[in-house]
Design a protein around this motif. Structure first.
Motif, PDB file in Angstrom:
ATOM      1  N   ARG A  48       0.836  -1.200   0.000  1.00 43.32           N
ATOM      2  CA  ARG A  48       0.000   0.000   0.000  1.00 43.32           C
ATOM      3  C   ARG A  48       0.871   1.249   0.000  1.00 43.32           C
ATOM      4  O   ARG A  48       1.877   1.311   0.683  1.00 43.32           O
ATOM      5  CB  ARG A  48      -0.924   0.000   1.200  1.00 43.32           C
ATOM      6  CG  ARG A  48      -2.000  -1.077   1.087  1.00 43.32           C
ATOM      7  CD  ARG A  48      -2.983  -0.995   2.210  1.00 43.32           C
ATOM      8  NE  ARG A  48      -3.657   0.271   2.259  1.00 43.32           N
ATOM      9  CZ  ARG A  48      -4.879   0.497   1.800  1.00 43.32           C
ATOM     10  NH1 ARG A  48      -5.550  -0.472   1.245  1.00 43.32           N
ATOM     11  NH2 ARG A  48      -5.427   1.683   1.904  1.00 43.32           N
ATOM     12  N   THR A  49       0.434   2.220  -0.763  1.00 43.90           N
ATOM     13  CA  THR A  49       1.145   3.492  -0.837  1.00 43.90           C
ATOM     14  C   THR A  49       0.310   4.567  -0.153  1.00 43.90           C
ATOM     15  O   THR A  49      -0.843   4.333   0.227  1.00 43.90           O
ATOM     16  CB  THR A  49       1.376   3.896  -2.298  1.00 43.90           C
ATOM     17  OG1 THR A  49       0.103   4.099  -2.921  1.00 43.90           O
ATOM     18  CG2 THR A  49       2.168   2.838  -3.059  1.00 43.90           C
ATOM     19  N   ARG A  61      -0.936   7.052  -1.608  1.00 48.76           N
ATOM     20  CA  ARG A  61      -2.064   7.307  -2.511  1.00 48.76           C
ATOM     21  C   ARG A  61      -3.181   6.286  -2.265  1.00 48.76           C
ATOM     22  O   ARG A  61      -4.358   6.641  -2.234  1.00 48.76           O
ATOM     23  CB  ARG A  61      -1.607   7.249  -3.960  1.00 48.76           C
ATOM     24  CG  ARG A  61      -2.759   7.464  -4.942  1.00 48.76           C
ATOM     25  CD  ARG A  61      -2.282   7.457  -6.350  1.00 48.76           C
ATOM     26  NE  ARG A  61      -1.624   8.732  -6.586  1.00 48.76           N
ATOM     27  CZ  ARG A  61      -0.880   8.990  -7.635  1.00 48.76           C
ATOM     28  NH1 ARG A  61      -0.662   8.076  -8.533  1.00 48.76           N
ATOM     29  NH2 ARG A  61      -0.339  10.183  -7.780  1.00 48.76           N
ATOM     30  N   ASP A  62      -2.799   5.021  -2.092  1.00 48.70           N
ATOM     31  CA  ASP A  62      -3.795   3.987  -1.791  1.00 48.70           C
ATOM     32  C   ASP A  62      -4.515   4.290  -0.484  1.00 48.70           C
ATOM     33  O   ASP A  62      -5.733   4.156  -0.389  1.00 48.70           O
ATOM     34  CB  ASP A  62      -3.133   2.609  -1.682  1.00 48.70           C
ATOM     35  CG  ASP A  62      -2.539   2.126  -2.986  1.00 48.70           C
ATOM     36  OD1 ASP A  62      -3.019   2.549  -4.058  1.00 48.70           O
ATOM     37  OD2 ASP A  62      -1.588   1.327  -2.928  1.00 48.70           O
ATOM     38  N   ALA A 102      -4.887   7.227   0.946  1.00 51.42           N
ATOM     39  CA  ALA A 102      -5.735   8.413   0.767  1.00 51.42           C
ATOM     40  C   ALA A 102      -7.030   8.053   0.046  1.00 51.42           C
ATOM     41  O   ALA A 102      -8.109   8.535   0.410  1.00 51.42           O
ATOM     42  CB  ALA A 102      -4.976   9.493  -0.002  1.00 51.42           C
ATOM     43  N   TRP A 103      -6.932   7.211  -0.977  1.00 49.69           N
ATOM     44  CA  TRP A 103      -8.134   6.811  -1.712  1.00 49.69           C
ATOM     45  C   TRP A 103      -9.072   5.994  -0.817  1.00 49.69           C
ATOM     46  O   TRP A 103     -10.285   6.200  -0.837  1.00 49.69           O
ATOM     47  CB  TRP A 103      -7.760   6.019  -2.964  1.00 49.69           C
ATOM     48  CG  TRP A 103      -8.953   5.626  -3.780  1.00 49.69           C
ATOM     49  CD1 TRP A 103      -9.401   4.371  -4.011  1.00 49.69           C
ATOM     50  CD2 TRP A 103      -9.870   6.496  -4.445  1.00 49.69           C
ATOM     51  NE1 TRP A 103     -10.528   4.398  -4.782  1.00 49.69           N
ATOM     52  CE2 TRP A 103     -10.843   5.684  -5.065  1.00 49.69           C
ATOM     53  CE3 TRP A 103      -9.956   7.866  -4.582  1.00 49.69           C
ATOM     54  CZ2 TRP A 103     -11.890   6.221  -5.809  1.00 49.69           C
ATOM     55  CZ3 TRP A 103     -11.007   8.397  -5.323  1.00 49.69           C
ATOM     56  CH2 TRP A 103     -11.957   7.572  -5.926  1.00 49.69           C
ATOM     57  N   THR A 139     -10.838   8.352   1.398  1.00 43.46           N
ATOM     58  CA  THR A 139     -11.865   9.080   0.652  1.00 43.46           C
ATOM     59  C   THR A 139     -13.117   8.226   0.491  1.00 43.46           C
ATOM     60  O   THR A 139     -14.242   8.705   0.707  1.00 43.46           O
ATOM     61  CB  THR A 139     -11.331   9.488  -0.739  1.00 43.46           C
ATOM     62  OG1 THR A 139     -10.200  10.337  -0.546  1.00 43.46           O
ATOM     63  CG2 THR A 139     -12.387  10.211  -1.554  1.00 43.46           C
TER      64      THR A 139
END
Length: 81
Positions: free
Chosen positions: A41-42, A44-45, A47-48, A51
């Protein structure tokens, strides 16, 4: 005459940062070996996912608000009859 920067004494904070950094690198390396590079997991992952979780939470809250409003409307209808 060349000026040299004063050397900083190695303090507790510097040692702690180095230790935490090394531990994070170790954990990341182990994670990549265990689950594979494509499944790590990054930010960005994360954060998504956050969200999507917020959207679901807002949708659930809106649904609850609609249900309470419908209950209040039915109660007013019963009282006025």
């Amino acid at each position: 005459m060349a000026a040299t920067a004063p050397t900083e004494p190695v303090g507790f904070a510097n040692v702690s940062r180095a230790l935490v950094s090394a531990a994070a690198d170790l954990v990341t390396g182990v994670q990549r070996r265990v689950v594979g590079d494509d499944k790590v997991r990054t930010a960005r992952d994360n954060a998504w996912a956050a969200t999507l979780e917020n959207r679901a939470q807002h949708e659930a809250q809106a649904e609850l608000t609609r249900e309470v409003a419908a209950m209040v409307a039915r109660r007013r209808l019963v009282r006025s009859s």
